[in-house]
Design an enzyme around this catalytic site. Structure first.
Site, PDB file in Angstrom:
ATOM      1  CE  LYS A  22      53.574 -17.898 158.608  1.00 16.43           C
ATOM      2  NZ  LYS A  22      53.406 -18.446 157.249  1.00 16.43           N
ATOM      3  CG  ASN A  23      56.643 -16.789 156.017  1.00 21.41           C
ATOM      4  OD1 ASN A  23      56.048 -17.777 156.463  1.00 21.41           O
ATOM      5  ND2 ASN A  23      56.017 -15.772 155.447  1.00 21.41           N
ATOM      6  NE  ARG A  92      50.010 -22.721 148.547  1.00 21.71           N
ATOM      7  CZ  ARG A  92      51.153 -22.494 147.918  1.00 21.71           C
ATOM      8  NH1 ARG A  92      52.096 -21.822 148.540  1.00 21.71           N
ATOM      9  NH2 ARG A  92      51.366 -22.955 146.715  1.00 21.71           N
ATOM     10  CB  CYS A 116      45.734 -20.904 150.164  1.00 22.04           C
ATOM     11  SG  CYS A 116      46.544 -19.365 149.791  1.00 22.04           S
ATOM     12  NE  ARG A 121      50.558 -18.659 147.779  1.00 19.99           N
ATOM     13  CZ  ARG A 121      50.622 -18.633 149.109  1.00 19.99           C
ATOM     14  NH1 ARG A 121      49.511 -18.568 149.792  1.00 19.99           N
ATOM     15  NH2 ARG A 121      51.767 -18.721 149.741  1.00 19.99           N
ATOM     16  N   PRO A 122      50.389 -21.533 142.297  1.00 22.66           N
ATOM     17  CG  PRO A 122      50.942 -20.691 140.204  1.00 22.66           C
ATOM     18  CD  PRO A 122      50.153 -20.372 141.431  1.00 22.66           C
ATOM     19  CB  ILE A 123      54.453 -25.516 143.052  1.00 21.25           C
ATOM     20  CG1 ILE A 123      53.597 -26.726 142.609  1.00 21.25           C
ATOM     21  CG2 ILE A 123      54.036 -25.023 144.415  1.00 21.25           C
ATOM     22  CD1 ILE A 123      53.956 -27.998 143.282  1.00 21.25           C
ATOM     23  CG  LEU A 125      57.677 -20.287 138.457  1.00 23.12           C
ATOM     24  CD1 LEU A 125      57.798 -18.897 139.073  1.00 23.12           C
ATOM     25  CD2 LEU A 125      58.050 -20.246 136.980  1.00 23.12           C
ATOM     26  CG  ASP A 307      53.330 -11.888 153.584  1.00 22.29           C
ATOM     27  OD1 ASP A 307      54.268 -12.642 153.868  1.00 22.29           O
ATOM     28  OD2 ASP A 307      52.519 -12.133 152.680  1.00 22.29           O
ATOM     29  CG  LEU A 329      53.919 -10.369 144.865  1.00 25.18           C
ATOM     30  CD1 LEU A 329      54.092  -8.864 144.867  1.00 25.18           C
ATOM     31  CD2 LEU A 329      54.792 -10.973 145.929  1.00 25.18           C
ATOM     32  NE  ARG A 399      48.346 -21.699 158.309  1.00 24.43           N
ATOM     33  CZ  ARG A 399      48.287 -22.095 157.048  1.00 24.43           C
ATOM     34  NH1 ARG A 399      47.149 -22.100 156.400  1.00 24.43           N
ATOM     35  NH2 ARG A 399      49.379 -22.481 156.410  1.00 24.43           N
TER      36      ARG A 399
HETATM   37  C1  EPZ Z   1      55.911 -16.836 150.396  1.00 30.16           C
HETATM   38  O1  EPZ Z   1      54.925 -17.589 149.740  1.00 30.16           O
HETATM   39  C2  EPZ Z   1      55.382 -16.584 151.798  1.00 30.16           C
HETATM   40  N1  EPZ Z   1      55.170 -17.867 152.481  1.00 30.16           N
HETATM   41  C3  EPZ Z   1      54.057 -15.815 151.712  1.00 30.16           C
HETATM   42  O2  EPZ Z   1      53.670 -15.513 153.049  1.00 30.16           O
HETATM   43  C4  EPZ Z   1      54.315 -14.507 150.972  1.00 30.16           C
HETATM   44  O3  EPZ Z   1      53.078 -13.825 150.832  1.00 30.16           O
HETATM   45  C5  EPZ Z   1      54.909 -14.799 149.583  1.00 30.16           C
HETATM   46  O4  EPZ Z   1      56.108 -15.576 149.737  1.00 30.16           O
HETATM   47  C6  EPZ Z   1      55.273 -13.532 148.838  1.00 30.16           C
HETATM   48  O5  EPZ Z   1      56.163 -12.772 149.600  1.00 30.16           O
HETATM   49  C7  EPZ Z   1      56.245 -18.496 153.022  1.00 30.16           C
HETATM   50  O6  EPZ Z   1      57.364 -18.043 152.932  1.00 30.16           O
HETATM   51  C8  EPZ Z   1      55.969 -19.782 153.729  1.00 30.16           C
HETATM   52  P1  EPZ Z   1      55.809 -16.940 145.976  1.00 30.16           P
HETATM   53  P2  EPZ Z   1      55.280 -18.313 148.343  1.00 30.16           P
HETATM   54  O7  EPZ Z   1      56.198 -18.266 145.431  1.00 30.16           O
HETATM   55  O8  EPZ Z   1      56.698 -18.680 148.289  1.00 30.16           O
HETATM   56  C9  EPZ Z   1      53.598 -17.001 141.801  1.00 30.16           C
HETATM   57  C10 EPZ Z   1      52.235 -15.417 154.883  1.00 30.16           C
HETATM   58  O9  EPZ Z   1      51.287 -14.660 155.051  1.00 30.16           O
HETATM   59  N2  EPZ Z   1      54.229 -18.318 141.603  1.00 30.16           N
HETATM   60  O10 EPZ Z   1      56.860 -15.932 146.206  1.00 30.16           O
HETATM   61  O11 EPZ Z   1      54.260 -19.391 148.127  1.00 30.16           O
HETATM   62  C11 EPZ Z   1      52.553 -17.019 142.918  1.00 30.16           C
HETATM   63  O12 EPZ Z   1      51.295 -17.448 142.429  1.00 30.16           O
HETATM   64  C12 EPZ Z   1      52.448 -16.081 153.540  1.00 30.16           C
HETATM   65  O13 EPZ Z   1      53.113 -15.666 155.747  1.00 30.16           O
HETATM   66  C13 EPZ Z   1      54.042 -18.985 140.405  1.00 30.16           C
HETATM   67  O14 EPZ Z   1      53.355 -18.494 139.501  1.00 30.16           O
HETATM   68  O15 EPZ Z   1      55.004 -17.144 147.318  1.00 30.16           O
HETATM   69  C14 EPZ Z   1      52.517 -15.581 143.362  1.00 30.16           C
HETATM   70  O16 EPZ Z   1      51.684 -14.858 142.466  1.00 30.16           O
HETATM   71  C15 EPZ Z   1      51.264 -15.854 152.625  1.00 30.16           C
HETATM   72  N3  EPZ Z   1      54.622 -20.206 140.229  1.00 30.16           N
HETATM   73  C16 EPZ Z   1      53.965 -15.113 143.146  1.00 30.16           C
HETATM   74  O17 EPZ Z   1      54.568 -16.064 142.259  1.00 30.16           O
HETATM   75  C17 EPZ Z   1      55.391 -20.776 141.209  1.00 30.16           C
HETATM   76  O18 EPZ Z   1      55.923 -21.892 140.982  1.00 30.16           O
HETATM   77  C18 EPZ Z   1      54.782 -15.072 144.429  1.00 30.16           C
HETATM   78  O19 EPZ Z   1      54.662 -16.337 145.032  1.00 30.16           O
HETATM   79  C19 EPZ Z   1      55.578 -20.087 142.420  1.00 30.16           C
HETATM   80  C20 EPZ Z   1      54.990 -18.862 142.599  1.00 30.16           C
END
Ligand code: EPZ
Length: 420
Positions: A22-23, A92, A116, A121-123, A125, A307, A329, A399
């Site tokens: 999925k990811n 998201r 969530c 889950r900020p964006i 970055l 995960d 994480l 999902r």
């Molecule tokens: C991806 O989420 C996956 N989702 C998640 O899988 C997975 O848990 C996660 O990566 C970590 O491996 C998809 O690929 C669709 P991140 P993502 O940005 O990209 C912080 C599942 O179960 N962060 O790597 O949203 C964030 O808060 C899902 O399939 C910022 O601070 O995760 C977290 O603490 C759940 N600012 C860390 O980084 C940002 O702009 C990692 O988040 C972005 C992230």
């Protein structure tokens, strides 16, 4: 709403085929926004998140077919670049359309994804990197409004934290930018690697694929000719079924997997006493006399995957001794703890560290799924809990796990989906 009725049943036996990831599929579908032609993608899992993203793209004007795990999607006639709240709020990962829409059209509006269950889950970055590439970004009435009328310009991006979808977004944005983009501290997950490989095969010059340092030479808004390809296997689904074999002390074979994507997961299982037979595309897990306790710290790839944290916590309830799991994480990824405790697990929480003492005799109860991976941990625990366990709100499972109950039934589990 549906719920799952699961009876204790050990051991399981047999083999199942692992679905596409999925990811990996989500960014690859978003990537088709960069294509000049209709793109065919095989081995796509038929799960809710995929259908949600396809609906989002259809709302923007894309057309697609999705049958027998194959998507053919055409985004050439796209004219609308607004990803609305009604869809984004349900998934998201919709944020993955931000980079491609902006780099192709020079403008877009994407609803803020919101947090969530597992964290805020900020964006930030993602947005900071796009601004570095020349975008003007404002937040208006809950939408990210991004403008880059002359397109994006290559820049040197340094991620303060490793972000999977952040890396994917910027790689896609950079693919059509003018000039070269470098990304330092890029995510190295296999799903990001496949995205880079497909873009590379579509004519985007990318160096450092699979490393934390990527260099992407943009096409200056020339759309890409994309050949068809298959999505890589889902390493998290595979890890979940390996844990199912482990917790029920079974011999199980998984086919259609990439064992090299599961190295840390397999190493942990072997540390717990299990033995895994590995070939190019199969993994067979064998039972152990005694399940040994472990220490787990979640990290970005190739470290132990967050995960898989919940699933291993369920397994640790059956280990002989005390295990610890540190979640590094996400700030709130222990929602499964209280539900596992309802089944009889002995788990203590101190901040981001869970201490699990086993083996616990689990007994069936009503429990509630809270997020995708927490739900799968409850399924694993239910397989060894005495009597029947009813898992409610299993839309979380739908999902990301394709045909979960029929795959488990193939392995002999007594599992039934019912209506509340
Ligand atoms: C991806 O989420 C996956 N989702 C998640 O899988 C997975 O848990 C996660 O990566 C970590 O491996 C998809 O690929 C669709 P991140 P993502 O940005 O990209 C912080 C599942 O179960 N962060 O790597 O949203 C964030 O808060 C899902 O399939 C910022 O601070 O995760 C977290 O603490 C759940 N600012 C860390 O980084 C940002 O702009 C990692 O988040 C972005 C992230």
């Amino acid at each position: 709403m549906d719920y799952l009725q699961i009876q204790r049943h050990t051991p399981l036996e047999g083999s199942i085929a692992i679905s596409g990831a999925k990811n990996a599929a989500l960014p690859l579908i978003a990537m088709t926004l960069l294509a000049k032609n209709a793109v065919s993608i095989g081995n796509v899992p038929e799960v809710v998140d995929i259908k949600t993203l396809l609906k989002l793209l259809q709302n923007l004007g894309a057309t697609y077919t999705f049958d027998n795990h194959c998507i053919t999607i055409d985004t050439c006639c796209l004219r609308n670049t607004k990803a609305t709240y009604d869809i984004v709020k349900t998934m998201r990962a919709s944020i993955l359309v931000l980079g491609p829409l902006l780099t192709r059209f020079g403008h877009c509006a994407v609803s803020l994804p919101g947090g969530c269950a597992i964290g805020q889950r900020p964006i930030d970055l993602h947005l900071k990197a796009l601004e570095k590439m020349g975008a003007t970004i404002t937040i208006k009435s809950g939408y990210i409004v991004a403008e880059a009328p002359k397109g994006l310009t290559g820049a040197a991006i340094v991620f303060d934290k490793i972000t999977v979808t952040g890396t994917a977004n910027i790689v896609m944005a950079a693919a059509l930018a003018q000039g070269t983009t470098t990304i330092t501290n890029a995510a190295r997950e296999p799903e990001v690697v496949q995205l880079c490989e497909v873009l590379y095969q579509s004519g985007v010059a990318i160096e450092g694929i699979g490393s934390a340092y990527l260099t992407i030479h943009g096409t200056n808004r020339t759309l890409l000719e994309m050949n068809s390809f298959d999505v890589i296997p889902d390493r998290i689904e595979a890890g979940t079924y390996l844990c199912a074999g482990a917790i029920t002390n079974s011999t199980l074979t998984l086919t259609h997997v990439q064992p090299k994507h599961l190295e840390t997961v397999i190493a942990k299982l072997e540390e717990m006493g299990f033995y895994c037979d590995i070939t190019d595309h199969t993994i067979t897990i064998h039972p152990t006399q005694t399940i040994k306790p472990v220490t787990i710290v979640t990290q970005e790839y190739p470290g132990f995957p967050t995960d898989m944290q919940a699933q291993f916590m369920a397994l640790c309830t059956q280990a002989e001794g005390t295990s610890t799991i540190e979640e590094r994480l996400f700030e709130n990824r222990f929602m499964h703890v209280s539900e596992l405790q309802r089944l009889g697990a002995d788990i203590k929480l101190s901040g981001h560290i869970a201490t699990i003492t086993g083996p616990s005799k689990l007994s069936g109860s009503d429990v509630m799924a809270t997020d995708l991976r927490a739900s799968s941990a409850l399924v694993l625990a239910a397989l060894v809990a005495e009597g029947e366990t009813d898992i409610h709100r299993i839309y979380h499972l739908d999902r990301g796990y394709e045909k979960l109950e029929s795959k488990f039934q193939t392995l002999g589990a007594i599992m039934k989906r019912s209506k509340e």
